[in-house]
Design a protein around this motif. Structure first.
Motif, PDB file in Angstrom:
ATOM      1  N   LEU A  55       0.847  -1.194   0.000  1.00  0.00           N
ATOM      2  CA  LEU A  55       0.000   0.000   0.000  1.00  0.00           C
ATOM      3  C   LEU A  55       0.886   1.248   0.000  1.00  0.00           C
ATOM      4  N   THR A  56       1.932   1.226   0.817  1.00  0.00           N
ATOM      5  CA  THR A  56       2.827   2.378   0.907  1.00  0.00           C
ATOM      6  C   THR A  56       3.533   2.622  -0.424  1.00  0.00           C
TER       7      THR A  56
ATOM      8  N   ALA B  91       2.623   1.658  -3.393  1.00  0.00           N
ATOM      9  CA  ALA B  91       1.665   2.073  -4.418  1.00  0.00           C
ATOM     10  C   ALA B  91       1.251   3.526  -4.206  1.00  0.00           C
ATOM     11  N   ALA B  92       1.105   3.918  -2.941  1.00  0.00           N
ATOM     12  CA  ALA B  92       0.727   5.304  -2.648  1.00  0.00           C
ATOM     13  C   ALA B  92       1.820   6.255  -3.143  1.00  0.00           C
ATOM     14  N   TYR B  93       3.068   5.883  -2.926  1.00  0.00           N
ATOM     15  CA  TYR B  93       4.161   6.751  -3.408  1.00  0.00           C
ATOM     16  C   TYR B  93       4.242   6.733  -4.921  1.00  0.00           C
ATOM     17  N   LYS B  94       4.039   5.558  -5.531  1.00  0.00           N
ATOM     18  CA  LYS B  94       4.151   5.508  -7.001  1.00  0.00           C
ATOM     19  C   LYS B  94       3.081   6.388  -7.655  1.00  0.00           C
ATOM     20  N   THR B  95       1.914   6.468  -7.025  1.00  0.00           N
ATOM     21  CA  THR B  95       0.821   7.240  -7.628  1.00  0.00           C
ATOM     22  C   THR B  95       0.758   8.673  -7.087  1.00  0.00           C
ATOM     23  N   GLY B  96       1.765   9.070  -6.313  1.00  0.00           N
ATOM     24  CA  GLY B  96       1.795  10.446  -5.796  1.00  0.00           C
ATOM     25  C   GLY B  96       0.757  10.704  -4.716  1.00  0.00           C
ATOM     26  N   ARG B  97       0.470   9.686  -3.871  1.00  0.00           N
ATOM     27  CA  ARG B  97      -0.514   9.847  -2.792  1.00  0.00           C
ATOM     28  C   ARG B  97       0.103   9.526  -1.431  1.00  0.00           C
ATOM     29  N   PRO B  98       1.230  10.183  -1.080  1.00  0.00           N
ATOM     30  CA  PRO B  98       1.923   9.811   0.169  1.00  0.00           C
ATOM     31  C   PRO B  98       1.056   9.932   1.405  1.00  0.00           C
ATOM     32  N   GLU B  99       0.063  10.828   1.361  1.00  0.00           N
ATOM     33  CA  GLU B  99      -0.764  11.018   2.575  1.00  0.00           C
ATOM     34  C   GLU B  99      -1.507   9.726   2.942  1.00  0.00           C
ATOM     35  N   LEU B 100      -1.831   8.923   1.925  1.00  0.00           N
ATOM     36  CA  LEU B 100      -2.521   7.654   2.227  1.00  0.00           C
ATOM     37  C   LEU B 100      -1.581   6.703   2.950  1.00  0.00           C
ATOM     38  N   ALA B 101      -0.325   6.707   2.511  1.00  0.00           N
ATOM     39  CA  ALA B 101       0.665   5.837   3.149  1.00  0.00           C
ATOM     40  C   ALA B 101       0.882   6.272   4.600  1.00  0.00           C
ATOM     41  N   GLU B 102       1.028   7.574   4.798  1.00  0.00           N
ATOM     42  CA  GLU B 102       1.296   8.063   6.163  1.00  0.00           C
ATOM     43  C   GLU B 102       0.167   7.688   7.115  1.00  0.00           C
ATOM     44  N   LYS B 103      -1.063   7.871   6.618  1.00  0.00           N
ATOM     45  CA  LYS B 103      -2.226   7.560   7.458  1.00  0.00           C
ATOM     46  C   LYS B 103      -2.242   6.062   7.817  1.00  0.00           C
ATOM     47  N   ALA B 104      -1.952   5.226   6.817  1.00  0.00           N
ATOM     48  CA  ALA B 104      -1.982   3.778   7.054  1.00  0.00           C
ATOM     49  C   ALA B 104      -0.883   3.369   8.038  1.00  0.00           C
ATOM     50  N   ILE B 105       0.304   3.931   7.869  1.00  0.00           N
ATOM     51  CA  ILE B 105       1.416   3.539   8.749  1.00  0.00           C
ATOM     52  C   ILE B 105       1.122   3.952  10.193  1.00  0.00           C
ATOM     53  N   GLU B 106       0.504   5.105  10.357  1.00  0.00           N
ATOM     54  CA  GLU B 106       0.165   5.542  11.708  1.00  0.00           C
ATOM     55  C   GLU B 106      -0.799   4.567  12.387  1.00  0.00           C
ATOM     56  N   ILE B 107      -1.766   4.120  11.620  1.00  0.00           N
ATOM     57  CA  ILE B 107      -2.740   3.162  12.180  1.00  0.00           C
ATOM     58  C   ILE B 107      -2.009   1.893  12.634  1.00  0.00           C
ATOM     59  N   ALA B 108      -1.126   1.399  11.764  1.00  0.00           N
ATOM     60  CA  ALA B 108      -0.402   0.162  12.082  1.00  0.00           C
ATOM     61  C   ALA B 108       0.528   0.374  13.280  1.00  0.00           C
ATOM     62  N   ALA B 109       1.219   1.512  13.294  1.00  0.00           N
ATOM     63  CA  ALA B 109       2.200   1.766  14.365  1.00  0.00           C
ATOM     64  C   ALA B 109       1.529   1.779  15.738  1.00  0.00           C
ATOM     65  N   ALA B 110       0.277   2.202  15.781  1.00  0.00           N
ATOM     66  CA  ALA B 110      -0.408   2.298  17.076  1.00  0.00           C
ATOM     67  C   ALA B 110      -0.760   0.934  17.650  1.00  0.00           C
ATOM     68  N   ARG B 111      -0.779  -0.107  16.821  1.00  0.00           N
ATOM     69  CA  ARG B 111      -1.254  -1.401  17.335  1.00  0.00           C
ATOM     70  C   ARG B 111      -0.270  -2.560  17.260  1.00  0.00           C
ATOM     71  N   LEU B 112       0.610  -2.530  16.271  1.00  0.00           N
ATOM     72  CA  LEU B 112       1.369  -3.755  15.982  1.00  0.00           C
ATOM     73  C   LEU B 112       2.177  -4.287  17.169  1.00  0.00           C
ATOM     74  N   GLU B 113       2.880  -3.382  17.843  1.00  0.00           N
ATOM     75  CA  GLU B 113       3.719  -3.837  18.947  1.00  0.00           C
ATOM     76  C   GLU B 113       2.844  -4.365  20.088  1.00  0.00           C
TER      77      GLU B 113
END
Ligand code: GLC
Length: 465
Positions: A383-384, A386-408
């Protein structure tokens, strides 16, 4: 440095330590990573190195300059590839690579034991392994500039065998690959036999990699020609017949059926009653669209499959306009496709009679669980990228934040359940290696977006477009 940056750095450091602990050694050389290190459940085959699971780990190692493990992995797995034709024809076809392997010690001697699906639950065929292997070889060569590895005779032969397996004549009239159910990341029965999108996207990616890596010589002449000849038919077929957006849905809805001959518009004789057009006409947004899950005679699987769609963006199999529309769909249907953990493996889940018939009543794949609409952290890297390839970094940032809050907190779970992915998967492993690597890789891309260069290919523009 603010508090959240420090926390994220701490998380990255922890993930990196965990990833390093998963490394498997063969004669003291690092050669891969185990699938999971969950101390609380029986390992089954999760103590093995899966080719598909190793890919995000390898990309992290490459970015961080640990190229040796990837080098060794590529060499060792190439040795496991089926090279000779078996006279009884009961062995897998030449070119096939195993789903996974492990190091076994026999009288002090270490060797690798491969599983071609002959041990795996359901005896599923790992069609995707050789395609991922080629993707990784190309990434390795791009990062290190070490073309000599790919140009060695054994590697050229390995690539020829993979392409031979994919491009040889078969009982099929389509430019896509015909495979059994469960032949990829979804390695259980899920009604994806036929021409599933995930395999087609990986097949296209492998064609691109082979084109870059096969030397131009007499020995490769036939295969080079076959590779070149497949691009255009495959691209046209996928971009045209797998594509779903409102406009296309409208066409399919009004399709005539039983058309015979070359001029048929409804070439695959899709009956509009088989399409969930009521749900789809509400779900599809004005500027969103995606590639359907599968296509065959009177069969269009309208489920959204994430690996297939995201790999179609990364490889350039989807056109640039289609790639944007896929990202629009993800952004506008965020709750459905990403929800509480990036991201769903497919949407929607199979339910009721569909679940009974298509999964064979598989309790692990109950609706909104595991492969049947579960959320898989490993998909974050795709997802990250693809978001960068299509010029949509904000989608990647939002997704990573969601994951970072829970994974550990959730001990790096393998997958999540529920319509929005809020529950840790019922039978999910903890300390799943590709969940750890998927997160780290997404973070690496965020820090250095140029890194996507070795995970992506330029979009191919067919002559007549
Ligand atoms: C499950 C997944 C498969 C993965 C394996 C090891 O079988 O379905 O995609 O490779 O676990 O993690």
């Amino acid at each position: 440095m603010n508090k959240s940056t420090t926390l994220r750095e701490h998380l990255n450091e922890q993930a990196w330590q965990l990833l390093k602990n998963t490394i498997i050694y063969h004669h003291n050389q690092p050669i891969g990573t185990v699938a999971a290190s969950d101390p609380t459940v029986e390992a089954l085959n999760y103590d093995q190195c899966f080719i598909r699971d190793f890919v995000p780990c390898a990309l992290v190692f490459l970015i961080r300059g640990n190229t040796e493990i990837v080098h060794n992995f590529l060499i060792q797995t190439l040795k496991l590839q089926i090279k000779e034709k078996q006279l009884d024809f009961l062995e897998p076809g030449r070119g096939l690579m195993p789903a996974s392997f492990k190091v076994v010690a026999d009288a002090g001697n270490q060797s690798l034991r491969a599983d071609f699906g002959d041990h795996a639950i359901g005896r599923v065929t790992p069609v995707d392994s050789c395609l991922w292997w080629l993707f990784l070889l190309r990434a390795y060569v791009k990062v290190t500039g070490d073309y000599t590895l790919a140009h060695q005779p054994e590697f050229q032969k390995g690539i020829r065998l993979i392409m031979g397996l994919c491009l040889s004549a078969r009982f099929d009239m389509y430019p896509t690959l015909l495979v059994p159910d469960g032949a990829c990341m979804i390695d259980r029965r899920m009604g994806i036999n036929g021409h599933p999108l995930e395999i087609q996207s990986l097949f296209y990616t492998a064609l691109c990699a082979a084109q870059e890596l096969l030397v131009n010589n007499a020995e490769n002449a036939d295969v080079n020609l076959a590779v070149t000849n497949r691009f255009q038919p495959l691209i046209n077929h996928i971009r045209r017949h797998y594509w779903l957006d409102l406009e296309r849905l409208n066409e399919i809805y009004r399709f005539k059926s039983e058309e015979y001959g070359e001029a048929a518009l409804n070439q695959f004789n899709i009956y509009s009653d088989s399409i969930p057009y009521d749900q789809l006409s509400r779900w599809l947004t004005e500027d969103g669209g995606y590639l359907a899950g599968n296509l065959g005679p009177s069969h269009l699987d309208c489920r959204f499959f994430t690996v297939g769609n995201l790999m179609a963006i990364l490889s350039g199999l989807a056109s640039e306009q289609q790639s944007q529309k896929i990202m629009n769909a993800i952004a506008q249907r965020w709750e459905d496709l990403v929800g509480c953990m990036p991201m769903k493996i497919c949407f929607p889940a199979l339910k009721y009679r569909d679940w009974e018939i298509l999964t064979g009543c598989d309790p692990k794949n109950r609706p909104w669980s595991y492969h049947n609409g579960g959320n898989w952290p490993v998909l974050l890297w795709m997802l990250t990228a693809a978001a960068y390839k299509t010029g949509r970094p904000e989608l990647a940032e939002k997704a990573i934040e969601i994951a970072a809050a829970r994974l550990e907190k959730d001990d790096w779970a393998e997958y999540y359940d529920g319509k929005n992915g809020r529950l840790v998967g019922k039978e999910s492993r903890k300390y799943q290696t590709w969940s750890i690597a998927g997160f780290l890789l997404a973070e690496e891309i965020l820090k250095n977006p140029d890194a996507i260069g070795f995970m992506t290919f330029k979009s191919y523009i067919p002559n007549h477009e």
